[in-house]
Design a protein around this motif. Structure first.
Motif, mmCIF file in Angstrom:
data_model
loop_
_atom_site.group_PDB
_atom_site.id
_atom_site.type_symbol
_atom_site.label_atom_id
_atom_site.label_comp_id
_atom_site.label_asym_id
_atom_site.label_seq_id
_atom_site.Cartn_x
_atom_site.Cartn_y
_atom_site.Cartn_z
ATOM 1 N N LYS A 139 0.826 -1.202 0.000
ATOM 2 C CA LYS A 139 0.000 0.000 0.000
ATOM 3 C C LYS A 139 0.863 1.257 0.000
ATOM 4 C CE LYS A 139 -4.060 2.125 2.076
ATOM 5 N NZ LYS A 139 -5.136 1.994 3.097
ATOM 6 N N ARG A 140 1.986 1.222 0.684
ATOM 7 C CA ARG A 140 2.887 2.360 0.679
ATOM 8 C C ARG A 140 3.436 2.609 -0.729
ATOM 9 N NH1 ARG A 140 5.588 0.955 4.774
ATOM 10 N NH2 ARG A 140 7.249 -0.192 3.724
ATOM 11 N N ALA A 141 3.669 1.540 -1.472
ATOM 12 C CA ALA A 141 4.238 1.672 -2.808
ATOM 13 C C ALA A 141 3.194 2.071 -3.841
ATOM 14 C CB ALA A 141 4.909 0.358 -3.220
ATOM 15 N N TYR A 142 1.991 1.482 -3.786
ATOM 16 C CA TYR A 142 1.005 1.650 -4.853
ATOM 17 C C TYR A 142 -0.201 2.492 -4.458
ATOM 18 C CZ TYR A 142 3.304 -1.616 -7.998
ATOM 19 O OH TYR A 142 4.205 -2.223 -8.854
ATOM 20 N N GLY A 143 -0.334 2.784 -3.179
ATOM 21 C CA GLY A 143 -1.485 3.572 -2.756
ATOM 22 C C GLY A 143 -2.768 2.777 -2.647
ATOM 23 N N LEU A 144 -2.703 1.481 -2.865
ATOM 24 C CA LEU A 144 -3.854 0.596 -2.759
ATOM 25 C C LEU A 144 -3.452 -0.646 -1.976
ATOM 26 C CD1 LEU A 144 -5.288 0.553 -6.409
ATOM 27 C CD2 LEU A 144 -6.431 1.520 -4.411
ATOM 28 N N ALA A 145 -4.391 -1.209 -1.238
ATOM 29 C CA ALA A 145 -4.149 -2.506 -0.620
ATOM 30 C C ALA A 145 -4.046 -3.557 -1.716
ATOM 31 C CB ALA A 145 -5.285 -2.847 0.340
ATOM 32 N N PRO A 146 -3.364 -4.676 -1.477
ATOM 33 C CA PRO A 146 -3.214 -5.686 -2.532
ATOM 34 C C PRO A 146 -4.528 -6.135 -3.158
ATOM 35 C CG PRO A 146 -1.756 -6.177 -0.698
ATOM 36 C CD PRO A 146 -2.609 -5.027 -0.258
ATOM 37 N N GLY A 147 -5.555 -6.358 -2.330
ATOM 38 C CA GLY A 147 -6.834 -6.776 -2.883
ATOM 39 C C GLY A 147 -7.455 -5.719 -3.772
ATOM 40 N N GLY A 148 -7.370 -4.463 -3.361
ATOM 41 C CA GLY A 148 -7.898 -3.377 -4.182
ATOM 42 C C GLY A 148 -7.144 -3.242 -5.490
ATOM 43 N N TYR A 149 -5.824 -3.431 -5.434
ATOM 44 C CA TYR A 149 -5.030 -3.375 -6.662
ATOM 45 C C TYR A 149 -5.449 -4.485 -7.620
ATOM 46 C CZ TYR A 149 -1.033 -3.529 -9.795
ATOM 47 O OH TYR A 149 -0.242 -3.541 -10.919
ATOM 48 N N ARG A 150 -5.656 -5.691 -7.089
ATOM 49 C CA ARG A 150 -6.065 -6.821 -7.934
ATOM 50 C C ARG A 150 -7.412 -6.547 -8.591
ATOM 51 N NH1 ARG A 150 -5.509 -12.331 -5.009
ATOM 52 N NH2 ARG A 150 -3.643 -12.681 -6.282
ATOM 53 N N ARG A 151 -8.352 -5.999 -7.853
ATOM 54 C CA ARG A 151 -9.670 -5.700 -8.431
ATOM 55 C C ARG A 151 -9.573 -4.595 -9.480
ATOM 56 N NH1 ARG A 151 -10.997 -6.474 -2.972
ATOM 57 N NH2 ARG A 151 -10.876 -4.223 -2.568
ATOM 58 N N HIS A 152 -8.767 -3.573 -9.189
ATOM 59 C CA HIS A 152 -8.607 -2.470 -10.144
ATOM 60 C C HIS A 152 -7.965 -2.974 -11.430
ATOM 61 C CE1 HIS A 152 -7.782 1.570 -11.646
ATOM 62 N NE2 HIS A 152 -6.537 1.175 -11.879
ATOM 63 N N ALA A 153 -6.952 -3.828 -11.323
ATOM 64 C CA ALA A 153 -6.284 -4.340 -12.518
ATOM 65 C C ALA A 153 -7.236 -5.171 -13.356
ATOM 66 C CB ALA A 153 -5.065 -5.168 -12.113
ATOM 67 N N ALA A 154 -8.090 -5.941 -12.712
ATOM 68 C CA ALA A 154 -9.035 -6.788 -13.449
ATOM 69 C C ALA A 154 -10.087 -5.962 -14.177
ATOM 70 C CB ALA A 154 -9.712 -7.769 -12.499
ATOM 71 N N ALA A 155 -10.386 -4.768 -13.646
ATOM 72 C CA ALA A 155 -11.443 -3.940 -14.232
ATOM 73 C C ALA A 155 -10.927 -2.915 -15.228
ATOM 74 C CB ALA A 155 -12.198 -3.212 -13.111
#
Length: 329
Positions: free
Chosen positions: A303-319
């Protein structure tokens, strides 16, 4: 370990989108920004690449740096990054129009677009590579806004061969083209970056072209990329490189642009992002494979690196939608 392949593979977030574009003079095509990197291959004829200021129909959030119009010839390849608009035209004075939707035949991975009058013909392959914009790799950040590679007069023979193969596959409808063309476009990105790196002077004292051939730093980079989960320290990396801690740290920072452990953390996060995008591994597995002892420690670092929690990043990438939306013929 092929570091260039690993870097690109970690940043790719989907298959490239591409459109076979045919312009008959007079013609001008304005292309919007893309989230990633754009590319153009001149298959036949010639044209001009116009700067963002001449191409934009509306102000961009971040003004693009100025560059002069670039003349492109058959076989030339252009790679553009940093999400700026631009235009292509038969002549710098020809007005550019916004790119309309491309036509896609059922089952074809390549769209088609035609425009212009009835004059001289230029055929291009225009497209976009989907690259993770959250934390671009330093190698990509060091690229200029516009990479223009010429293949005339024997320059960059491998890149020239790839362009020739693309031209042959796109000009003749033959069995297997639907599998061959996407593979060639995938390979094109590696050929472009390899050609650019090889164009850099051998006397360069900083940057990735120097780091990848440096006898001290290249082994350490290979070690990090081969096993990002290992408990690397500056001392252990210096030992791998066969030099002192202070000499190694100073040289690494000079060539790569950041300290060794900062780069290690970057590569761990880049690897984690790839695992989250491309597979459904539990977070505990992703944490272990990137050198973190617990899901909590990994999630906090991510989250510090990407600004998103891992689960949120995974959902965003899929969408995330694909560019070059078109219509089927």
């Amino acid at each position: 370990m092929d570091i260039l392949t690993e870097v690109l593979g970690s940043m790719r977030t989907g298959r490239p989108a591409s459109v076979r574009t045919e312009g008959r003079a007079p013609w001008g095509l304005r292309l919007p920004p893309v989230a990633g990197a754009g590319f153009h291959v001149v298959l036949r004829g010639s044209c001009w690449l116009l700067p963002p200021e001449d191409a934009a129909s509306a102000p961009e959030p971040v003004p693009a740096p100025r560059h002069e119009p670039v003349r492109l010839h058959t076989g030339d390849v252009v790679f553009l990054q940093n999400n700026h608009s631009h235009a292509l035209a038969d002549d710098p004075g020809t007005p550019a129009v916004d790119a309309g939707p491309a036509r896609f035949r059922p089952g074809s991975p390549i769209g088609a677009l035609s425009l212009g009058g009835d004059g001289a013909r230029t055929t291009l392959l225009c497209g976009a590579y989907h690259l993770d914009q959250g934390r671009p790799h330093p190698l990509v950040r060091q690229l200029p806004e516009v990479v223009h590679l010429e293949t005339r007069h024997g320059r960059h023979p491998e890149l020239s061969a790839a362009v020739g193969l693309l031209r042959a596959e796109l000009e003749e409808e033959r069995a297997g083209a639907a599998g061959i063309v996407p593979a060639l476009i995938d390979a094109l990105l590696l050929y472009v970056l390899r050609a650019w790196l090889e164009e850099q002077p051998a006397t360069a004292v900083a940057g990735w072209s120097a780091a990848l051939r440096d006898p001290v730093i290249a082994p350490a980079l290979t070690a990090i990329h081969e096993d990002p989960a290992a408990r690397w320290s500056v001392e252990s990396l210096a030992a791998r490189a066969g030099t002192s801690r202070a000499t190694f740290a100073r040289r690494f920072h000079t060539l790569v642009g950041e300290p060794p452990l900062a780069y290690l953390t970057r590569w761990r996060m880049t690897t984690a992002a790839r695992l989250l995008r491309e597979a459904d591994h539990p977070l505990s597995v992703v944490a272990t494979r990137t050198g973190y002892g617990s899901e909590f420690a990994f999630a906090k670092a991510f989250k510090r690196a990407y600004g998103l929690a891992p689960g949120g990043y995974r959902r965003h990438a899929a969408a995330t939608p694909m560019p070059f939306a078109g219509r089927h013929a």
